[in-house]
Design an enzyme around this catalytic site. Sequence first.
Site, mmCIF file in Angstrom:
data_model
loop_
_atom_site.group_PDB
_atom_site.id
_atom_site.type_symbol
_atom_site.label_atom_id
_atom_site.label_comp_id
_atom_site.label_asym_id
_atom_site.label_seq_id
_atom_site.Cartn_x
_atom_site.Cartn_y
_atom_site.Cartn_z
ATOM 1 N N ASP A 1 0.849 -1.193 0.000
ATOM 2 C CA ASP A 1 0.000 0.000 0.000
ATOM 3 C C ASP A 1 0.884 1.243 0.000
ATOM 4 O O ASP A 1 1.846 1.327 0.763
ATOM 5 C CB ASP A 1 -0.908 -0.036 1.240
ATOM 6 C CG ASP A 1 -1.984 1.029 1.194
ATOM 7 O OD1 ASP A 1 -2.392 1.410 0.079
ATOM 8 O OD2 ASP A 1 -2.422 1.467 2.273
ATOM 9 N N HIS A 2 0.575 2.187 -0.844
ATOM 10 C CA HIS A 2 1.329 3.445 -0.953
ATOM 11 C C HIS A 2 2.841 3.234 -1.057
ATOM 12 O O HIS A 2 3.600 3.723 -0.215
ATOM 13 C CB HIS A 2 1.014 4.380 0.219
ATOM 14 C CG HIS A 2 -0.355 4.963 0.122
ATOM 15 N ND1 HIS A 2 -0.632 6.042 -0.688
ATOM 16 C CD2 HIS A 2 -1.523 4.590 0.687
ATOM 17 C CE1 HIS A 2 -1.935 6.313 -0.591
ATOM 18 N NE2 HIS A 2 -2.493 5.445 0.212
ATOM 19 N N GLU B 1 -2.749 6.005 -8.365
ATOM 20 C CA GLU B 1 -3.745 6.964 -7.865
ATOM 21 C C GLU B 1 -3.718 8.223 -8.709
ATOM 22 O O GLU B 1 -2.658 8.745 -9.051
ATOM 23 C CB GLU B 1 -3.437 7.301 -6.395
ATOM 24 C CG GLU B 1 -4.405 8.303 -5.775
ATOM 25 C CD GLU B 1 -4.202 8.452 -4.258
ATOM 26 O OE1 GLU B 1 -3.999 7.419 -3.575
ATOM 27 O OE2 GLU B 1 -4.226 9.581 -3.756
ATOM 28 N N HIS C 1 -8.097 9.795 3.880
ATOM 29 C CA HIS C 1 -7.487 8.822 4.794
ATOM 30 C C HIS C 1 -7.785 9.188 6.250
ATOM 31 O O HIS C 1 -7.963 10.355 6.582
ATOM 32 C CB HIS C 1 -5.968 8.804 4.609
ATOM 33 C CG HIS C 1 -5.523 8.233 3.308
ATOM 34 N ND1 HIS C 1 -4.919 8.995 2.350
ATOM 35 C CD2 HIS C 1 -5.584 6.981 2.801
ATOM 36 C CE1 HIS C 1 -4.613 8.240 1.308
ATOM 37 N NE2 HIS C 1 -5.014 7.006 1.550
ATOM 38 N N GLY C 2 -7.767 8.188 7.098
ATOM 39 C CA GLY C 2 -7.915 8.431 8.536
ATOM 40 C C GLY C 2 -9.374 8.577 8.920
ATOM 41 O O GLY C 2 -10.274 8.306 8.135
ATOM 42 N N GLY D 1 -9.273 5.390 2.195
ATOM 43 C CA GLY D 1 -9.970 6.167 3.221
ATOM 44 C C GLY D 1 -11.401 5.722 3.384
ATOM 45 O O GLY D 1 -12.305 6.533 3.550
#
Length: 292
Positions: A75-76, A127, A184-185, A215
């Site tokens: 991820d990322h 993305e 996100h978060g 997210g």
Amino acid sequence: MKPILDKAREDHYAVAAPNVLDYKTIDVAIKTAEKKNAPIILNVTFETNDDLSTFVNYAKDKAIHSKVPVAINLDHGGDYEQIIKSLKMDFTSIMVDRSMLEFEDNIKEVSEIVKIAHTLGCSVEAELGHVGTNIGADSEGMLGSNTIITEEDKKATFTKVEEAVEYVERTKVDCLAVAIGTVHGLYPKGLKPSIDFELLKKLRDAVKVPLVIHGGSGSGDDNLARACKEGICKVNICSDLLKKGREYINNGYLKDSDDMLTKLMYPLPAYYAGYSDMLEYYIDLFKSTNKA
Ligand SMILES: [Zn+2]
């Protein structure tokens, strides 16, 4: 990851992509997916474990012996070095986040990585637009900070349809994370993001690969269920799983027969039970139950 998501795109459901943070969450996530007879994508970040290679290898072993399809996704993924190192491990897919770059630079970097990854049989997620981060906006024990992204700030970063089409054609990525309203978060208490469903529909019709949202946590059940029905094929979730784990610890979730001392001394089973219950809930919400 590609076959898992292509099937989801065809059948209009989404696959849950929970972050796995330690060896035990790998077991828990796969067991939960098996219980639901659902495909699952394990999200691993480069920082998850000091010995990432062994960690991913463990996940691969569990995946191979699982009764459901399991993908192991970086991820990322960060800089070039990190990506190449990850390609040497047993990841089945990598997410290359170059969303902060200009369009042409994003295409250039990601195309190059796609060529290498595909040669090695590894899927690539990228993305376009930018999914921001609410840092500690939640009042329930997350890190303290005041960084709350406004709706206006967000709109400027939404994915543009024509760009997305061109981007996928030129980079040959296998799936695309889009910015349509989630961040996100966790969100401030009581606040649910507004998702641009009209934009999602246009993206779903125009872009020929599965779409992803990051997210997912705190986005609201109605929003998520609708997004999964109307074009999203993979939902990244982390914060909500951890939050539920903490909740179970705080509420002393264990069997009635366990005394207080047991509850205090051994909080981890409660944590993993919370993680698993929340994941199960989302698998149902995303309609991937029995899609293995
Ligand atoms: Zn993300």
